[in-house]
Design a protein around this motif. Structure first.
Motif, PDB file in Angstrom:
ATOM      1  N   SER A 100       0.853  -1.196   0.000  1.00 33.31           N
ATOM      2  CA  SER A 100       0.000   0.000   0.000  1.00 33.31           C
ATOM      3  C   SER A 100       0.883   1.239   0.000  1.00 33.31           C
ATOM      4  N   PHE A 101       0.271   2.378  -0.269  1.00 29.98           N
ATOM      5  CA  PHE A 101       0.976   3.656  -0.207  1.00 29.98           C
ATOM      6  C   PHE A 101      -0.029   4.720   0.174  1.00 29.98           C
ATOM      7  N   LEU A 123      -3.892   3.836  -0.518  1.00 33.72           N
ATOM      8  CA  LEU A 123      -4.294   3.097  -1.719  1.00 33.72           C
ATOM      9  C   LEU A 123      -3.567   1.761  -1.773  1.00 33.72           C
ATOM     10  N   ALA A 124      -4.167   0.805  -2.462  1.00 33.40           N
ATOM     11  CA  ALA A 124      -3.554  -0.505  -2.663  1.00 33.40           C
ATOM     12  C   ALA A 124      -3.943  -1.027  -4.032  1.00 33.40           C
ATOM     13  N   PHE A 125      -3.098  -1.875  -4.589  1.00 33.21           N
ATOM     14  CA  PHE A 125      -3.401  -2.547  -5.849  1.00 33.21           C
ATOM     15  C   PHE A 125      -4.080  -3.878  -5.540  1.00 33.21           C
ATOM     16  N   PHE A 126      -5.137  -4.181  -6.289  1.00 31.57           N
ATOM     17  CA  PHE A 126      -5.938  -5.382  -6.069  1.00 31.57           C
ATOM     18  C   PHE A 126      -6.069  -6.146  -7.371  1.00 31.57           C
ATOM     19  N   ARG A 135       1.455  -6.771  -4.066  1.00 33.03           N
ATOM     20  CA  ARG A 135       2.581  -5.950  -3.657  1.00 33.03           C
ATOM     21  C   ARG A 135       2.717  -4.811  -4.670  1.00 33.03           C
ATOM     22  N   VAL A 136       3.172  -3.660  -4.203  1.00 34.91           N
ATOM     23  CA  VAL A 136       3.402  -2.539  -5.104  1.00 34.91           C
ATOM     24  C   VAL A 136       4.599  -2.909  -5.977  1.00 34.91           C
ATOM     25  N   PRO A 137       4.405  -2.943  -7.317  1.00 38.17           N
ATOM     26  CA  PRO A 137       5.511  -3.341  -8.212  1.00 38.17           C
ATOM     27  C   PRO A 137       6.717  -2.413  -8.082  1.00 38.17           C
ATOM     28  N   ALA A 138       7.893  -2.940  -8.366  1.00 35.51           N
ATOM     29  CA  ALA A 138       9.146  -2.188  -8.229  1.00 35.51           C
ATOM     30  C   ALA A 138       9.118  -0.886  -9.016  1.00 35.51           C
TER      31      ALA A 138
END
Length: 154
Positions: A100-101, A123-126, A135-138
């Motif tokens: 998340s961020f 926010l988070a990616f789903f 996971r938040v991509p590099a």
């Protein structure tokens, strides 16, 4: 602040005003969304506004990935009076974690410059395919790092 802050303008609509002549608290959350999109772009697969964002961080997520709001936090420092000009909003990355961020916002009155609202959105990616948080991509972590600043709330 270590990273860059993105400065955007968010229109205040007549309908955003409450009986006291300032922007209603519910509409502040809508304005946070508009500031986030103006600053960092629309999530992939959701369309594109007429204007390009200041920094395009979100349009590159895979088609089966959604960028979801996990949490909002809003502190009303003083009323944001309705003006017939856009509010000035500073947006930056307050923190980034593995999955998340958090984006931070400071709303300023466009006429007198006073700080009116301090807020954050987590926010988070789903993954719609896997039905789980990702996971938040590099590449996104690196892009977010360029806009990393101080946490807004401690």
């Amino acid at each position: 602040m270590a990273g860059q802050t993105v400065e955007v303008e968010v229109p205040m609509r007549w309908a955003d005003m409450d009986a006291y002549g300032h922007i209603n608290n519910v509409n502040i959350v809508r304005m946070m969304e508009e500031a986030r999109i103006a600053a960092f772009g629309v999530p992939g697969g959701t369309g594109r506004p007429g204007a390009e964002p200041a920094v395009d961080l979100f349009s590159t997520v895979p088609a089966d990935t959604q960028t979801l709001v996990v949490e909002h936090r809003v502190r009303y420092v003083r009323p944001l009076d309705y003006r017939n000009v856009p509010a000035r909003v500073s947006v930056w990355v307050a923190s980034a974690k593995a999955a998340s961020f958090e984006l931070a916002y400071v709303f300023r009155d466009p006429v007198d410059g006073h700080e009116c609202v301090r807020a954050t959105t987590t926010l988070a990616f789903f993954s719609t395919t896997e039905q789980r948080l990702l996971r938040v991509p590099a590449e996104h972590r690196a892009a977010l790092a360029a806009y990393a600043g101080e946490p807004l709330f401690t």
